[in-house]
Enzyme design. Structure first.
Site, PDB file in Angstrom:
ATOM      1  N   SER A  64      53.380  49.177  19.452  1.00 32.08           N
ATOM      2  CA  SER A  64      54.744  49.687  19.370  1.00 32.08           C
ATOM      3  C   SER A  64      55.183  49.542  17.914  1.00 32.08           C
ATOM      4  O   SER A  64      55.213  48.430  17.376  1.00 32.08           O
ATOM      5  CB  SER A  64      55.671  48.877  20.290  1.00 32.08           C
ATOM      6  OG  SER A  64      57.012  49.292  20.124  1.00 32.08           O
ATOM      7  N   ASP A  68      59.629  56.734  26.980  1.00 32.89           N
ATOM      8  CA  ASP A  68      60.862  56.191  27.560  1.00 32.89           C
ATOM      9  C   ASP A  68      62.008  57.200  27.550  1.00 32.89           C
ATOM     10  O   ASP A  68      62.640  57.447  28.577  1.00 32.89           O
ATOM     11  CB  ASP A  68      61.295  54.927  26.801  1.00 32.89           C
ATOM     12  CG  ASP A  68      60.332  53.768  26.997  1.00 32.89           C
ATOM     13  OD1 ASP A  68      59.795  53.627  28.096  1.00 32.89           O
ATOM     14  OD2 ASP A  68      60.125  53.008  26.037  1.00 32.89           O
ATOM     15  N   ASP A 104      67.474  45.684  21.097  1.00 31.84           N
ATOM     16  CA  ASP A 104      68.126  46.950  20.770  1.00 31.84           C
ATOM     17  C   ASP A 104      69.180  47.372  21.784  1.00 31.84           C
ATOM     18  O   ASP A 104      70.181  47.993  21.418  1.00 31.84           O
ATOM     19  CB  ASP A 104      67.074  48.052  20.614  1.00 31.84           C
ATOM     20  CG  ASP A 104      66.301  47.920  19.317  1.00 31.84           C
ATOM     21  OD1 ASP A 104      66.764  47.181  18.430  1.00 31.84           O
ATOM     22  OD2 ASP A 104      65.233  48.551  19.189  1.00 31.84           O
ATOM     23  N   ARG A 130      70.002  49.757  13.714  1.00 33.49           N
ATOM     24  CA  ARG A 130      70.533  50.099  15.038  1.00 33.49           C
ATOM     25  C   ARG A 130      72.025  50.426  15.062  1.00 33.49           C
ATOM     26  O   ARG A 130      72.433  51.410  15.679  1.00 33.49           O
ATOM     27  CB  ARG A 130      70.212  48.984  16.049  1.00 33.49           C
ATOM     28  CG  ARG A 130      68.717  48.840  16.334  1.00 33.49           C
ATOM     29  CD  ARG A 130      68.116  50.182  16.727  1.00 33.49           C
ATOM     30  NE  ARG A 130      66.713  50.088  17.108  1.00 33.49           N
ATOM     31  CZ  ARG A 130      65.712  50.639  16.448  1.00 33.49           C
ATOM     32  NH1 ARG A 130      65.953  51.306  15.333  1.00 33.49           N
ATOM     33  NH2 ARG A 130      64.475  50.524  16.880  1.00 33.49           N
TER      34      ARG A 130
END
Length: 418
Positions: free
Chosen positions: A175, A18, A126, A97
């Site tokens: 993931s 990504d 996120d 985060r």
């Protein structure tokens, strides 16, 4: 995004598919002059930093690595005061985060960037956590994967066409997100709620029952974890050591259906050995030193704090207000808790505090009196009143029902007689 974008973009960079495809796309699709990559260390495996560095080098991408482990570890231990769990598991990714987002923002401002970017999709949490921090700045915010509607298949084809340094396929079966406090595993067959995962999904924890039981003594001072088995450590080392120690007993596994902020329900698997031990110990100590009213009300406060933490809003005014109450309760959360690690479980088996709201003689079945001026027979009056209103309400309802039934019967006889 500005109407005439230019300058440099600071990209949250992992080196995965990504974020790798985001590097050229930011220039091609958005018109910015340059991109820098920023990777923030919150306790990921070393190999992830090596991969990010190698990918950045092949992309000729200026790459910054920020060590935020201490800041993140402090936030994790702060969450213990709030018994910080969301839908049954300790907050890990969610708390990381905002720490990551703030670190990237600082680099962006230091390097004179005009925008910030991430590689999140439009389906997860996120994107919201990053942007809650970034949108408080004057910089533009880009989300290429979300805004351009990219799929993993399209990204793979684009990477192959451009010769980008990414591995074939999806880069892995699942993931996985790892930090000091937790390790999450999702995707592939795990997306099926009925699928029973094998031991291969776990890395921090061994199968329960493979280690001899042991105990851990956790010491708190006003809600702060200060020592384990009498040994004082910095927050990072303490968490790392407990992860290894409790993980050997299979402690800290969660397999849950999680409700994301956007309303999607997803299946998530987590590992969090140290967090499980510390949260278990903290709750056990609170049960000893807080009054019934404090414990009951704090449960509500803790749940609301966890919701804000899950949203990544650790600096929100409400979060700070909740923490004021939490900190007040923690003034008495001082003492030690013994936790037994055995068969995948962490159980509090001993508690000690000078603030204990407990009298052994008062609670003992071997003592006739409760205290000097309270006898057991004094509870008779309380017992008579206990449930009085409920009994009265039920009796009234029964009487009304009986009258209604009698009236209905009388009415029916009158019609027959007529």
């Amino acid at each position: 995004m500005t109407s005439d974008p230019s300058g440099t973009v600071a990209l949250a960079f992992s080196g995965g598919l990504d974020t790798t495809v985001c590097v050229p796309l930011i220039k091609e699709e958005y018109g910015y002059d340059d991109v820098i990559g920023v990777t923030v260390d919150v306790g990921q495996p070393e190999k992830e930093f090596d991969e990010a560095a190698e990918t950045a080098e092949e992309l000729d991408l200026e790459h910054y690595v920020v060590d935020a482990k201490e800041e993140f570890a402090d936030l994790c231990l702060q969450s213990v005061k709030a018994n910080g769990t969301y839908q049954g598991y300790p907050l890990g990714t969610a708390l990381a985060r905002p720490v990551i987002a703030n670190a990237i923002l600082e680099v962006a401002e230091e390097q004179g960037c005009s925008a910030l970017a991430h590689g999140c999709t439009g389906k997860g949490n996120d994107q919201l956590r990053f942007e809650a921090v970034w949108r408080a700045s004057d910089l533009d915010v880009l989300a290429p994967v979300r805004e351009l509607g990219l799929t993993r298949e399209w990204e793979s084809e684009y990477a192959a066409e451009k010769g980008l340094p990414v591995e074939g396929g999806d880069g892995g079966r699942w993931s996985i997100d790892t930090n000091l406090w937790s390790r999450s595993v999702e995707g592939s067959e795990l997306e099926d709620p009925a699928h029973v995962p094998g031991e291969e999904i776990y890395d921090w924890t061994t199968a329960p029952g493979n280690a001899e039981p042991e105990t851990v003594e956790v010491e708190f001072d006003q809600g702060e974890v200060v020592a384990v088995d009498g040994q004082e450590q910095d927050a990072v080392s303490l968490i790392e050591d407990l992860n290894e120690r409790a993980g050997a007993h299979g402690v800290g596994r969660s397999d849950i259906m999680e409700d994301r902020m956007l309303g999607l329900k997803v299946r998530e698997n987590y590992e969090h050995p140290a967090a499980t031990v510390l949260l278990t110990a903290h709750e056990a100590l609170e049960s000893l030193v807080l009054t019934q009213e404090e414990r009951s009300f704090k449960t509500q406060i803790d749940q609301r704090w966890a919701e804000k933490g899950y949203e990544g809003l650790v600096d929100a005014p409400l979060t700070k207000a909740l923490e004021s109450f939490i900190e007040q309760t923690q003034t008495k959360v001082t003492g030690t808790v013994t936790v037994k690690l055995d068969g995948g479980q962490a159980r509090a088996v001993g508690r000690d505090s000078e603030y204990a709201v407990y009298s052994e003689s008062a609670a003992s079945f071997n003592e006739e009196a409760v205290t000097d001026d309270i006898e057991q027979d004094d509870a008779t009056g309380v017992a008579k009143y206990h449930g009085f209103q409920s009994r009265l309400a039920n009796r009234v309802a029964e009487n009304v029902a009986a009258k209604q039934a009698e009236a209905a019967t009388d009415g029916g006889q009158s019609e027959d007689e007529n």
